[in-house]
Design a protein around this motif. Sequence first.
Motif, PDB file in Angstrom:
ATOM      1  N   HIS A   1       0.836  -1.181   0.000  1.00 38.51           N
ATOM      2  CA  HIS A   1       0.000   0.000   0.000  1.00 38.51           C
ATOM      3  C   HIS A   1       0.881   1.244   0.000  1.00 38.51           C
ATOM      4  N   PRO A   2       0.537   2.260  -0.794  1.00 32.67           N
ATOM      5  CA  PRO A   2       1.360   3.479  -0.762  1.00 32.67           C
ATOM      6  C   PRO A   2       1.315   4.135   0.615  1.00 32.67           C
TER       7      PRO A   2
ATOM      8  N   VAL B   1      -8.566   3.324   8.679  1.00 28.19           N
ATOM      9  CA  VAL B   1      -7.755   3.243   7.472  1.00 28.19           C
ATOM     10  C   VAL B   1      -6.837   4.460   7.376  1.00 28.19           C
TER      11      VAL B   1
ATOM     12  N   ASN C   1      -2.968   4.520   7.245  1.00 31.78           N
ATOM     13  CA  ASN C   1      -2.426   5.077   6.011  1.00 31.78           C
ATOM     14  C   ASN C   1      -1.557   6.295   6.285  1.00 31.78           C
TER      15      ASN C   1
END
Length: 310
Positions: free
Chosen positions: A104-105, A299, A303
């Motif tokens: 995931h970035p 998230v 993130n």
Amino acid sequence: MEALNNLVIKLVLFVNVVSSSTVSQHKLSEVKLFETPALYDVETTLFLNDMSRTDKEISYKIKSQLAVQPLWRNTNSEFLLKLQLLEPKLYLRGKHPNANFMAHPSVWDSHSDSLFYVHWKNGLIQNSYLDLKELPDFINYKKSIISLFQLQIIDGEYNETDVSGPCTVLYESISRDVFRKIKRGCSMDAGVWPGAARRVSRYTLGGRGEGGEGQGEGGLREAHAEEQLELGAHGAAIKARSWHRLQLAAAPAPAPAPAPAPLSGAASLEEALAALPAELSPAPLTLVETETVPENDLVSIVNSSLYYPL
Ligand SMILES: *[C@@H]1O[C@H](CO)[C@@H](O)[C@H](O)[C@H]1NC(C)=O
Ligand SMILES: *[C@@H]1O[C@H](CO)[C@@H](O)[C@H](O)[C@H]1NC(C)=O
């Protein structure tokens, strides 16, 4: 995860370490930690559950590689180690409990090659040298990895300070090459986390990687450090389970730094330290402050990398 709203979570890493095994089973002279360069695969995993909502869970992994090289040494009991963190990558997993973790970035992508240093003596981290202008998440992650390399050679109970703060630490041999480290009574747990805290690490010596002649020879082959914590008051508790797994990589270790001659004497260590990159400063292993965990949006927590326990 309502409980998250009210907590500043400073989940510390489970750290622990590499202890070597008991002297009775393992002569100090046979333990060759750090004598040859070694490349490790490092995987860090976190699961967070709201205990009142078993369907709610967040989890992530960070995978990276870590090159460890002796830069200076005094016999086999004192080293200045150069650590290079390579290609850390965040992995997230969908809501489905059986979903796979997918790359995931994240901010970690901007941190693909960084150096830090450790002064290690008789099993204890004397000092670490880090770029304190980096994001707290990166600094704390590195401190947690450094803490993995704090290990005492002789079975028994010690007082040690690492990323969990001062703790009582018990080392126990399991077999000739395997030992574990159990941390208890860590000062960071006092008052903050009424719930249980459990921190156990298991270390396997006897490196000799698949790729790379003599890689990590006689040194650390694998470390698995696990931490379980229950955070918060009853009815609003979060259970956090996290672990680091460090294993000799299949790829060859990087070429050794030019002639890490076995120098000795304080002056030489000073010389070695004087040659470290100017942006690095000595730093204790205790965590630096990160921001308060934001609300609800798990998230985005993951993130944004704001929530980084290790
Ligand atoms: C996570 O962050 C990356 C890079 O900053 C961004 O491209 C992506 O859309 C974000 N994903 C979510 C779910 O917020
Ligand atoms: C650890 O510290 C405590 C408190 O200072 C002390 O009572 C104890 O003897 C120490 N234990 C060891 C093994 O040094």
